[in-house]
Structure formats: C-alpha cells, structure tokens
Scaffold this active site. Structure first.
Site, PDB file in Angstrom:
ATOM      1  N   HIS A  67     -32.996  28.274  17.744  1.00  0.00           N
ATOM      2  CA  HIS A  67     -32.355  28.088  19.044  1.00  0.00           C
ATOM      3  C   HIS A  67     -31.760  26.690  19.179  1.00  0.00           C
ATOM      4  CE1 HIS A  67     -34.291  31.832  19.900  1.00  0.00           C
ATOM      5  NE2 HIS A  67     -33.635  31.906  21.031  1.00  0.00           N
ATOM      6  N   GLU A  86     -22.392  30.604  27.032  1.00  0.00           N
ATOM      7  CA  GLU A  86     -22.332  31.165  28.385  1.00  0.00           C
ATOM      8  C   GLU A  86     -23.641  30.898  29.145  1.00  0.00           C
ATOM      9  OE1 GLU A  86     -19.353  34.883  27.116  1.00  0.00           O
ATOM     10  OE2 GLU A  86     -21.438  35.276  27.731  1.00  0.00           O
ATOM     11  N   GLN A  88     -25.920  28.525  28.636  1.00  0.00           N
ATOM     12  CA  GLN A  88     -26.127  27.112  28.944  1.00  0.00           C
ATOM     13  C   GLN A  88     -25.164  26.643  30.035  1.00  0.00           C
ATOM     14  OE1 GLN A  88     -27.082  24.215  26.071  1.00  0.00           O
ATOM     15  NE2 GLN A  88     -27.835  25.650  24.529  1.00  0.00           N
ATOM     16  N   PHE A 119     -37.543  23.079  22.501  1.00  0.00           N
ATOM     17  CA  PHE A 119     -37.857  23.638  23.820  1.00  0.00           C
ATOM     18  C   PHE A 119     -36.909  24.802  24.066  1.00  0.00           C
ATOM     19  CE2 PHE A 119     -39.081  23.650  28.218  1.00  0.00           C
ATOM     20  CZ  PHE A 119     -37.928  23.929  28.949  1.00  0.00           C
TER      21      PHE A 119
HETATM   22  N1  LIG Z   1     -33.063  25.737  23.890  1.00  0.00           N
HETATM   23  C1  LIG Z   1     -32.765  26.864  24.575  1.00  0.00           C
HETATM   24  O1  LIG Z   1     -33.500  27.296  25.438  1.00  0.00           O
HETATM   25  N2  LIG Z   1     -31.595  27.489  24.244  1.00  0.00           N
HETATM   26  C2  LIG Z   1     -31.277  28.812  24.737  1.00  0.00           C
HETATM   27  N3  LIG Z   1     -31.685  29.216  26.037  1.00  0.00           N
HETATM   28  C3  LIG Z   1     -30.742  30.082  26.513  1.00  0.00           C
HETATM   29  O2  LIG Z   1     -30.834  30.766  27.523  1.00  0.00           O
HETATM   30  N4  LIG Z   1     -29.628  30.036  25.734  1.00  0.00           N
HETATM   31  C4  LIG Z   1     -29.837  29.111  24.757  1.00  0.00           C
HETATM   32  O3  LIG Z   1     -29.011  28.619  23.961  1.00  0.00           O
END
Ligand SMILES: NC(=O)N[C@H]1NC(=O)NC1=O
Length: 174
Positions: A67, A86, A88, A119
């Site tokens: 992520h 989208e 973020q 996170f």
């Molecule tokens: N770090 C993190 O939570 N990234 C994710 N969360 C989210 O909803 N989209 C992401 O890119």
C-alpha cells in the site's frame, strides 16, 4: 456488471477487472478465481477475505507493504494506482498544506519505523482530521494489533472497490 457476468468472465478478464481490489495484489484475485461461481458479491468478498486471513504473517505484512503511503511519494510523483489516487483525493490527501504534508510524512515514517509496514486506513470512510488522529493513536499500538487493524482496513478498501465494480443485490454497509 452483476454477479452472473462476473462468473462468466475468463480468467484473464477476471484478473484484469478485479486484480487491484487489494492494492497491487493481483495474486489474491488470481487465486480466488478458482472458487467461482460466486453466488453473490458478498460471497466473492468473503472468498477474498478468507484467502487473506489464511495467509501467514509474512503474507499479511506483504499486503500492507503493497500500500502506498497516504500523501506519500507515489501521490507526489503521480504513480498511484487509479483507485488509490481517487481514494486519497477524497480524503483530501492531495490538497494538504506544506505543514500538513510534512506532518503526515513524519507520522508515516514514525509508524513505518515502529512496525516495518505502512499505516493503512480506508481513506474513503474517513477524513483528514480523523486520519491525523488515527495515525497518531495507532502508532502507540502493539505490532500485532496494528497488523490486524491494517488488514481490516485493507478489507474495507477491497469491499468498496468491489462495490464499484459489481452491482450488489443488497446495500452493503461497511
Ligand atoms: N496507506 C493507505 O492507507 N493507503 C490506501 N488507503 C486507501 O484508502 N487508499 C490507499 O491508497
């Protein structure tokens, strides 16, 4: 697309369409394809969740490490996936002041230094204020608790991405 259309997809089309419901983890989608036909969107979601839950700790850590940071390098360099971009943006991560951007970068680094994975939060179900609070609070948790919480957030993200792709016959709530 309804669930019958999902079940009729070839392997390639299934992975092309659903391959990013768990961020940058198309292996999960490829693996659950063999469980078709799915009786409902919920059943597809449950199969994905069961696959994730059955992974060893190293596999779950790997999912979290796939992520991108919130308001991190990928966002600034324009290399986020469409879905992450989208999500973020909806949480305001693309419109931070320089002070806010520095703060979230510092908190992300502190979190990663402490746990060894980023996170993760379902950005579409929260907002900037709650992200600040959660990032600070969750940094104090035990590693095992954060691993579990991060995976729960991954599942929330996955559910919303699935709902954006498949017509569900019942209103799913997070
Ligand atoms: N770090 C993190 O939570 N990234 C994710 N969360 C989210 O909803 N989209 C992401 O890119």
């Amino acid at each position: 697309m309804d669930i019958s259309a999902v079940n009729a997809l070839s392997y390639e089309d299934f992975v092309n369409i659903f391959g990013n419901v768990v961020e940058k983890c198309p292996l999960i989608t490829a693996a659950v394809w063999t469980s078709r036909p799915f009786i409902s969107l919920n059943a597809l979601e449950a199969t994905i969740n069961e696959f994730i839950d059955a992974l060893p700790e190293s596999g779950k850590e790997g999912i979290l490490r796939c992520h991108p940071d919130l308001a991190g390098r990928d966002l600034h360099s324009g290399t986020l996936t469409r879905e992450s971009r989208e999500e973020q943006a909806r949480a305001g991560m693309d419109a931070l002041s320089s002070a806010e951007a520095s703060r979230v970068a510092r908190l992300n680094e502190e979190y990663k230094r402490r746990f060894g994975f980023p996170f993760v939060i379902c950005a579409r179900t929260t907002d900037k204020t709650r992200i600040w609070r959660e990032l600070s609070e969750r940094c104090q948790n035990a590693r095992a608790a954060e691993m579990a919480r991060g995976i729960e957030e991954v599942k929330k993200i996955c559910r919303l991405r699935l709902q954006g792709l498949v017509l569900s016959d019942a209103p799913n709530k997070l």
